[in-house]
Scaffold this motif. Structure first.
Motif, mmCIF file in Angstrom:
data_model
loop_
_atom_site.group_PDB
_atom_site.id
_atom_site.type_symbol
_atom_site.label_atom_id
_atom_site.label_comp_id
_atom_site.label_asym_id
_atom_site.label_seq_id
_atom_site.Cartn_x
_atom_site.Cartn_y
_atom_site.Cartn_z
ATOM 1 N N ASP A 78 0.852 -1.189 0.000
ATOM 2 C CA ASP A 78 0.000 0.000 0.000
ATOM 3 C C ASP A 78 0.886 1.236 0.000
ATOM 4 O O ASP A 78 1.891 1.293 0.722
ATOM 5 C CB ASP A 78 -0.877 0.036 1.257
ATOM 6 C CG ASP A 78 -1.815 -1.145 1.370
ATOM 7 O OD1 ASP A 78 -2.942 -1.054 0.883
ATOM 8 O OD2 ASP A 78 -1.395 -2.166 1.969
ATOM 9 N N THR A 79 0.550 2.221 -0.804
ATOM 10 C CA THR A 79 1.172 3.558 -0.836
ATOM 11 C C THR A 79 2.594 3.531 -1.390
ATOM 12 O O THR A 79 2.864 4.084 -2.447
ATOM 13 C CB THR A 79 1.140 4.239 0.537
ATOM 14 O OG1 THR A 79 -0.195 4.137 1.071
ATOM 15 C CG2 THR A 79 1.501 5.706 0.435
ATOM 16 N N PHE A 80 3.542 2.929 -0.668
ATOM 17 C CA PHE A 80 4.889 2.828 -1.222
ATOM 18 C C PHE A 80 5.704 1.770 -0.494
ATOM 19 O O PHE A 80 5.422 1.409 0.650
ATOM 20 C CB PHE A 80 5.642 4.166 -1.186
ATOM 21 C CG PHE A 80 5.694 4.852 0.156
ATOM 22 C CD1 PHE A 80 6.466 4.347 1.191
ATOM 23 C CD2 PHE A 80 4.978 6.033 0.372
ATOM 24 C CE1 PHE A 80 6.522 4.981 2.423
ATOM 25 C CE2 PHE A 80 5.031 6.681 1.599
ATOM 26 C CZ PHE A 80 5.806 6.155 2.629
ATOM 27 N N ALA A 81 6.724 1.288 -1.211
ATOM 28 C CA ALA A 81 7.768 0.439 -0.643
ATOM 29 C C ALA A 81 9.089 1.081 -1.048
ATOM 30 O O ALA A 81 9.536 0.954 -2.186
ATOM 31 C CB ALA A 81 7.672 -0.989 -1.164
ATOM 32 N N ILE A 82 9.689 1.798 -0.114
ATOM 33 C CA ILE A 82 10.909 2.562 -0.381
ATOM 34 C C ILE A 82 12.087 1.843 0.272
ATOM 35 O O ILE A 82 11.971 1.318 1.376
ATOM 36 C CB ILE A 82 10.787 3.996 0.168
ATOM 37 C CG1 ILE A 82 9.654 4.741 -0.531
ATOM 38 C CG2 ILE A 82 12.094 4.763 0.016
ATOM 39 C CD1 ILE A 82 9.348 6.105 0.070
ATOM 40 N N GLY A 83 13.236 1.865 -0.388
ATOM 41 C CA GLY A 83 14.464 1.336 0.207
ATOM 42 C C GLY A 83 14.310 -0.099 0.664
ATOM 43 O O GLY A 83 14.047 -1.000 -0.129
ATOM 44 N N GLY A 84 14.466 -0.322 1.986
ATOM 45 C CA GLY A 84 14.356 -1.662 2.533
ATOM 46 C C GLY A 84 13.019 -2.310 2.249
ATOM 47 O O GLY A 84 12.929 -3.537 2.146
#
Length: 438
Positions: free
Chosen positions: A291-297
């Motif tokens: 949901d929304t975002f998966a940033i970096g890790g």
């Protein structure tokens, strides 16, 4: 500082002579460092003096380990009869081999300081762990140790099997209809990862794998209280940059434990060497919903799942190069799943992938409207819980991620990430987050 480093054939010889020489050299370097101010208060000349001392000691450590890594590891583990996790291994090395790695007292002092004022002693741990992982016998044994259930998980297992619920600071997990529904619940910081989250995630993964009533694992971000995303689910904002700045992200407690611990367990399951146990490791399929975002890790995490869903308004990114660090094992895995060109665009160029981009199909299996994600998740976990899924995922992982190739990558990562986390550009960048409250 004048170097008295001598060539390895003179300095090393047998292990007993070599460890004495190492201890004496490091003791002399430490005496000089003790006369200097804290790293953040040093003049350019003092920084150069400290750097020369560290370089001398580290050169000798590298040469020592090139000759004796397997003998060192065997001594620390009783001929590989004991399985020591990362933190236990480096602590044992500090007591057994003076000067090889920082002592617990040195680390305690180091960890009490913000990142900008550290000596960089974890670089010495990185040198040590790179050598151990480079050795096939020692490295495989260490990786096996990291694939065992943690003591914390074993203590909580009976309670989880009875109630089907795990509540920790960073994670909530509920077993329902054979699915271990793991929710990352650091709502105030958008599930930004720190050492507490790594510990809680590994505990949850262990419990899901140990519980025979669990057939499938599901990972999703919880509903946020952060002002910008209040009331919305968020998968993960990646590593907690404020924690790095405060000096609270460590090599053995986060950077390596995360990769060799719960992420590797998602791929290869739990090692089980009980007497009479002859079957392969305990593995289960895993589903992720973004949901929304998966940033970096968060984006790194998706690379180890068997099925990934995303809401159509979500995005993925790996900004580690912009932050100055290495994005875990993403450099190892992303090119394999998405191709070399896209991997370089994402990792080196910071390209953001929208769930609706054509390239997202290389990273995500299903993209659905946000309001349809709940139903899509239920269909996915039902679809991936078949009897033959575990055997086939195991064989896919054997082909796609050979153990020794992963070990070789992690050996270089151990030192590379230790160097980056103490680099001046990283300290400057994460310092901007030090005073933020959200």
């Amino acid at each position: 500082m004048t170097s008295i480093f001598v060539e390895p054939e003179v300095a090393l010889g047998d292990l007993r002579t070599a460890r004495i020489h190492l201890a004496e050299t490091v003791t002399r370097v430490e005496r000089t460092l003790a006369t200097l101010p804290a790293p953040g208060a040093r003049t350019p000349e003092q920084r150069e003096q400290a750097s020369a001392g560290h370089d001398e000691a580290r050169t000798l450590r590298v040469r020592f380990l090139e000759s004796y890594a397997e003998q060192v590891y065997d001594e620390l583990t009783g001929g590989r009869s004991h399985h020591l996790r990362l933190a236990e291994l480096v602590e044992a090395a500090a007591y057994a081999f003076a000067g090889l790695v920082p002592t617990p007292a040195q680390l305690a002092e180091e960890w009490s300081r913000p990142q900008a004022d550290k000596e960089g002693r974890e670089i010495d741990q990185g040198i040590f762990l790179r050598a151990i992982l480079r050795s096939a016998p020692a490295g495989r044994h260490l990786m096996d140790a990291m694939l065992r259930p943690t003591p914390r998980a074993l203590q909580l297992l009976d309670e989880f099997r009875r109630t089907g619920v795990l509540e920790t600071e960073a994670v909530r997990m509920e077993r329902r209809d054979g699915v271990a529904r793991l929710t990352m619940s650091r709502s105030e910081c958008l599930n930004a990862e720190d050492e507490q989250q790594v510990d809680d995630m590994e505990t949850a993964v262990d419990l899901a794998l140990l519980d025979p009533e669990v057939r499938v694992g599901l990972v999703r971000g919880g509903v946020m209280t952060h002002p910008r995303y209040q009331g919305r689910r968020v998968f993960s904002a990646g590593i907690n940059l404020k924690r790095i700045s405060a000096g609270e992200i460590t090599l053995t407690g986060f950077l390596l434990r995360r990769e060799l611990g719960y992420l590797h367990k998602l791929v290869r399951g739990l090692h089980d060497d009980r007497p009479g146990r002859w079957r392969p490791p305990v593995e289960k399929p895993w589903v992720a919903a973004v949901d929304t975002f998966a940033i970096g890790g968060g984006a790194q995490l998706l690379l180890v799942f068997d099925h990934v869903l995303a809401a159509s308004d979500a995005h993925l990114s790996l900004p580690a190069a912009q932050e100055g660090i290495v994005p875990g094992a993403a450099n190892f895995r992303l090119g394999r799943v998405a191709g070399a060109r896209l991997a370089r665009q994402v990792i080196l160029g910071g390209r953001r992938i929208l769930a609706t981009d054509p390239e997202a199909g290389l990273l995500v299996d299903e993209v659905v409207a946000p309001q349809e994600l709940d139903d899509a998740v239920e269909r996915a976990v039902a679809r991936i819980s078949g009897d033959a899924v575990v055997a086939n995922r195991r064989m896919l992982n054997v082909a796609e991620e050979p153990l020794d190739e992963f070990r070789a990558y992690m050996a270089e990562f151990a030192l590379e990430q230790a160097l980056r986390i103490h680099a001046g550009d990283v300290i400057d960048k994460v310092g901007r987050f030090a005073g933020r409250t959200g």
